[in-house]
Design an enzyme around this catalytic site. Structure first.
Site, short mmCIF file in Angstrom:
data_model
loop_
_atom_site.label_atom_id
_atom_site.label_comp_id
_atom_site.label_asym_id
_atom_site.label_seq_id
_atom_site.Cartn_x
_atom_site.Cartn_y
_atom_site.Cartn_z
N ASP A 12 6.93 15.92 5.83
CA ASP A 12 8.07 16.40 5.05
C ASP A 12 8.98 15.28 4.54
O ASP A 12 10.15 15.52 4.25
CB ASP A 12 8.91 17.38 5.89
N GLY A 14 7.94 13.22 1.90
CA GLY A 14 7.62 12.91 0.51
C GLY A 14 6.44 11.99 0.29
O GLY A 14 6.31 11.40 -0.80
N GLU A 87 -3.22 11.61 3.17
CA GLU A 87 -3.64 12.09 4.50
C GLU A 87 -4.55 11.07 5.17
O GLU A 87 -5.55 11.41 5.82
CB GLU A 87 -4.33 13.46 4.39
#
Length: 216
Positions: A12, A14, A87
């Protein structure tokens, strides 16, 4: 000189938004990049931001040789001026080694984005290898906040709103999942240590066992 850059932060904060912005800025200058992702919340082969931005990406599945993929693509006439990996914490250490080889042997900048530690505050293997190999590590400047308002530094996994500290290291979820599902929440160290999520803090505040405080 080309670099392997690791952009890290909590959930969370960015990361995916910045990955998309970097890609946009370079494409606006006529550069072409290859985007990899792994287990994105939007599904296979997608790179998505919580702001609603989504683009196609190559799914960096287990066993995919990222270096060989790029060499084959470029040998077939494809173009790559830079590489973005979102990721990146989910990648295997050997895939991080392949990204380093992309920088050193192909002369491409590689921008990797990921969280550093899991819900147990343990390093992800991919993140650990990035810390070991990256030319530069950047902490994202957008601060995620704990429910208490303090800077969030830890990622918590929740089930039915309750924080859990056991289970597989990788379970795909999001900070916006309904309470009844497996989800994630960012917490400050203090509340991560106390296993106090927003839901449990709210329940404690509403408990009849908590005596009201009357103003003097």
């Amino acid at each position: 000189m080309p670099e392997l850059v690791f952009f890290s932060g909590t959930m969370d904060c960015g990361k995916s938004t910045l990955a998309l912005q970097i890609g946009h800025n370079r494409s606006a200058r006529g550069l072409q990049g290859v985007m990899f992702t792994r287990d994105d919340r939007a599904g296979e082969g997608k790179l998505s931001s919580r702001l609603g931005l989504v683009t196609d990406a190559v799914e960096a599945a287990e066993g995919l040789d990222l270096y060989a993929f790029l060499v084959e693509m470029m040998s077939g006439g494809g173009r790559a001026d830079y590489v973005i990996v979102d990721e990146a914490q989910f990648l295997a250490p050997e895939q991080i080694d392949q990204l380093a080889r992309v920088v050193d042997d192909l002369g491409l900048d590689v921008f990797a984005f990921g969280i550093t530690t899991d819900f147990r505050t343990r390093l992800f293997p991919g993140s650990q290898r990035l810390i070991e190999l990256a030319d530069r590590i950047e902490q994202l400047q957008v601060e995620a906040l704990c429910w208490c308002g303090a800077r969030a530094t830890h990622n918590a996994r929740t089930v039915d709103g309750e924080m859990v500290v056991e289970g597989a290291q990788v379970v795909v979820g999001d900070v916006n999942r309904p309470a009844m599902e497996t989800g994630y929440e960012v917490l400050c160290r203090r509340h991560h240590r106390r296993r106090m999520t927003a839901a449990t803090a709210r329940a404690a505040a509403l408990s009849p066992d908590v005596l009201p405080v009357n103003p003097a």
